[in-house]
Design an enzyme around this catalytic site. Structure first.
Site, mmCIF file in Angstrom:
data_model
loop_
_atom_site.group_PDB
_atom_site.id
_atom_site.type_symbol
_atom_site.label_atom_id
_atom_site.label_comp_id
_atom_site.label_asym_id
_atom_site.label_seq_id
_atom_site.Cartn_x
_atom_site.Cartn_y
_atom_site.Cartn_z
ATOM 1 C CE1 TYR A 214 48.269 54.344 42.110
ATOM 2 C CE2 TYR A 214 49.283 52.731 40.669
ATOM 3 C CZ TYR A 214 48.833 53.094 41.917
ATOM 4 O OH TYR A 214 48.963 52.221 42.959
ATOM 5 C CD GLU B 41 52.280 52.851 42.398
ATOM 6 O OE1 GLU B 41 52.211 52.356 41.259
ATOM 7 O OE2 GLU B 41 52.522 52.165 43.422
ATOM 8 C CG ASP C 121 44.832 53.421 51.740
ATOM 9 O OD1 ASP C 121 45.608 52.934 50.898
ATOM 10 O OD2 ASP C 121 43.676 53.008 51.933
ATOM 11 C CD GLU D 44 55.101 48.153 44.586
ATOM 12 O OE1 GLU D 44 53.960 47.668 44.460
ATOM 13 O OE2 GLU D 44 55.313 49.337 44.932
ATOM 14 N N PRO E 29 43.447 42.645 48.390
ATOM 15 C CG PRO E 29 44.191 44.158 50.027
ATOM 16 C CD PRO E 29 44.272 42.723 49.608
#
Ligand code: BES
Ligand code: ZN
Length: 597
Positions: free
Chosen positions: A379, A313, A371, A266, A261
């Site tokens: 990010y 991130e 989530d 990592e 998905p």
């Protein structure tokens, strides 16, 4: 019974009890789609607490044994409480002051959220089943009873048994050869949080790409993958030169079947990657730079809670861009960076209308699924914040600071507030003449006025071309000389659907975009096709949505379908055919978009 509290998305009492090590002994059953066996936890009861509380979800707990007693331990919590959707339920185990080993015997459920069991048809080879896990953010508890919070780091080991036809791999020291008994031992000597525990099992082979790195994949994919990642050794060397020695021994990549998905995950020593980055021309390998960068930002220095996710991130995107610049030059890394910045701007536009609070770097995910915190904010706003700091202090001082930061917090976790304190002490106070608005960047909504600009000459050229096409409504003005994947992405994103409505067919027959095999270009082109009702592309779009499970590509296409009543019907029809091939993470997101919950 102790009072149960939820802290940072975990029921576990990690303040009272240290989790030192988990040993897993699991059997992989492809028929039943279960993992069955035990998890033995080494603990240190530093507070003399009478309970050990673990996170579980969708687990069938058989029994719990303590090392200092031959009797089955009392484990009331798991039987009494109901599951709370994404949090699952606590397993409460009564322990003594000196209890140091607790064994939980359990079995996973076939639909465990972290586990994806693929039928042979869903793999490239088509002959063998495949299993992979995805533990981030809080799915580890659906396959291992544990303290499922990033604040808790422990070492782990595992004895995995499976059908000898297949090779199991973990985010640990790996075996490279199959053995006839199908019995494999793994060891992860460095402490990791639960979200970095990972397992994959399938018809997997290995190709070395240097003495410390290589690639695993289904045999049908191995040659292509090895060619695509041929710069891997240089990438690891480049990253180490920037921010310190690579801490994890080997760095290997596992290319998964297309239903994975995410783009990449990592998992330490063994990045999991989507096959959609294998474009044949290395044009999407920045994703590997990203996952490799996590070996420092995230895996070595870990966000303390999911509210601090930007520390994982944002630092990683910044680091990724520095690796890309070092290996392929600034013109190329600026191109990647400007494309990300444009994505951030469009995310901000949406979020400022719907959930402005979610545009802060420091999130508040209390009572929400972590989530929900995964967006371009962590990010790209995170990365732009660090770029702003780099510009303010100059690369030399900034890099020295970052090296110090990675060194200071290595093997530990870090909160946003600890980062600020470290920043103030080691940078801000050393250069009192330089003023930086770091609190605004971290705690305020939207994008501060001093967000760095990125000026990619290549993208400016493409944007100008798109503007001419839009103004003259003439697609023959497109000139693709010297185009790479990212030129295409930028062009397609800057074309106005209306202006090229009549030129869709011409574009398609000139550049064969519907039949493209580059997942990024396909996604952007199909979006235009849906917007413009260009139905010649329908079979290609359907094939794409049925074969690719990467959420990032599914979201925009299904959202576009869902924006009209006929589209919604069509989207749902495709979804029915595709959903078996989607991981639960993707399936749940798309169900929401198609209003099917
Ligand atoms: N760690 C993330 C994936 C992730 C984040 C999984 C949160 C579950 C919850 C991984 O490093 C990542 O960021 N992947 C990106 C690729 C990247 C190049 C932006 C992805 O999957 O698209
Ligand atoms: Zn990442």
């Amino acid at each position: 019974m102790p009072e149960l509290t939820i802290r940072n998305h975990s029921f576990s009492n990690y303040d009272s009890i240290n989790l030192k090590h988990i040993h897993l002994a699991l059997n992989v059953d492809f028929q039943k789609k279960t993992l069955k066996g035990k998890a033995v936890l080494n603990i240190e009861n530093v507070s003399g607490c009478p309970y050990l509380i673990l996170d579980t979800r969708q687990l069938e707990i058989d029994k719990v044994m303590l090392e200092d007693s031959s009797e089955t331990a009392w484990s009331l919590g798991n039987q009494l409480s109901k599951e709370q959707s994404f949090l699952g339920r606590p397993l409460v185990i009564s322990i003594g002051k000196n209890t140091s080993k607790v064994a939980v015997y359990y079995e996973t459920q076939p639909d465990a959220a972290a586990l994806m069991w693929l039928a042979p048809e869903q793999t490239l080879g088509g002959k063998h089943p495949f299993l992979f896990t995805q533990s981030q953010a809080i799915l580890a508890r659906t396959w291992v009873p544990c303290m499922d919070a990033p604040a808790v780091k422990f070492t782990y080991s595992a004895d995995i048994t499976c059908d000898p036809k297949y090779l199991p791999l973990m985010s640990a020291e790996n075996n490279f050869k199959r053995n006839r008994e199908g019995k494999y031992h793994f060891n992860m000597p460095q402490p990791v949080p639960s979200y970095l525990m990972a397992l994959a099992v399938g018809n997997i082979e290995f190709r070395s790409l240097g003495d410390n790195c290589g690639v695993f994949a289904e045999p049908e994919m191995l040659d292509k993958a090895a060619r695509e990642f041929s710069d891997l050794k240089r990438m690891i060397a480049g990253a180490s030169e920037l921010y310190g020695e690579y801490a994890w021994g080997r760095y290997d990549i596992l290319v998964l079947p297309p239903s994975f998905p995410f783009g990449g995950m990592e998992n330490p020593r063994l990045t999991f990657a989507t096959p959609t980055i294998i474009a044949g021309d290395k044009s999407l390998v920045s994703l590997i730079a990203h996952e490799l960068a996590h070996s420092w930002s995230g895996n070595l220095v870990t966000n303390h809670t999911w509210d601090d996710f930007w520390l994982n991130e944002g630092f990683t995107v910044y680091f990724e861009e520095r690796i890309m610049e070092k290996l392929y030059g600034k013109a190329y890394s600026d191109m990647l960076s400007e494309i990300s910045l444009e994505e951030l701007r469009s995310t901000l536009e949406d979020l400022m209308k719907t959930a402005p609070g979610d545009t802060k770097l420091k999130l508040n995910l209390k009572d929400r699924d972590p989530d929900d915190g995964v967006s371009d904010i962590a990010y790209v706003k995170g990365c732009m914040f660090l770029r702003m700091l780099e510009n303010a202090y100059g690369r030399k001082h900034w890099d020295a600071f970052l090296n110090g930061y990675f060194n200071h917090f290595r093997w530990k976790t870090v909160t946003t507030e600890q980062f600020i304190a470290y920043l103030e002490e080691h940078l801000v106070s050393k250069f009192p003449k330089i003023k930086v608005n770091y609190r605004e960047w971290i705690y305020e909504i939207d994008l501060p006025g001093n967000c760095p600009q990125i000026n990619s000459a290549e993208l400016a050229r493409v944007k100008k071309m798109a503007a001419e096409v839009n103004a003259r409504k003439d697609v023959s003005l497109v000139d693709t000389a010297g185009f790479t994947t990212h030129h295409w992405m930028h062009l397609l994103r800057n074309l106005e659907p209306d202006s090229i409505k009549t030129g869709m067919k011409q574009m398609d027959s000139t550049y064969h975009l519907s039949a493209s095999t580059n997942a990024e270009i396909q996604c952007d082109w199909y979006l235009l096709c849906i917007k413009n009702g260009y139905h010649e592309a329908d079979p290609y779009i359907e094939k794409y949505l049925v074969s690719v499970g990467r959420r990032k590509f599914l979201i925009p296409l299904y959202e576009e379908f869902a924006s009209t009543p006929e589209g919604l019907k069509k989207g749902r029809n495709i979804f029915f055919r595709a959903e078996d091939g989607y991981h639960a993470v993707s399936r749940n997101t798309i169900k929401k978009i198609l209003r099917m919950e």
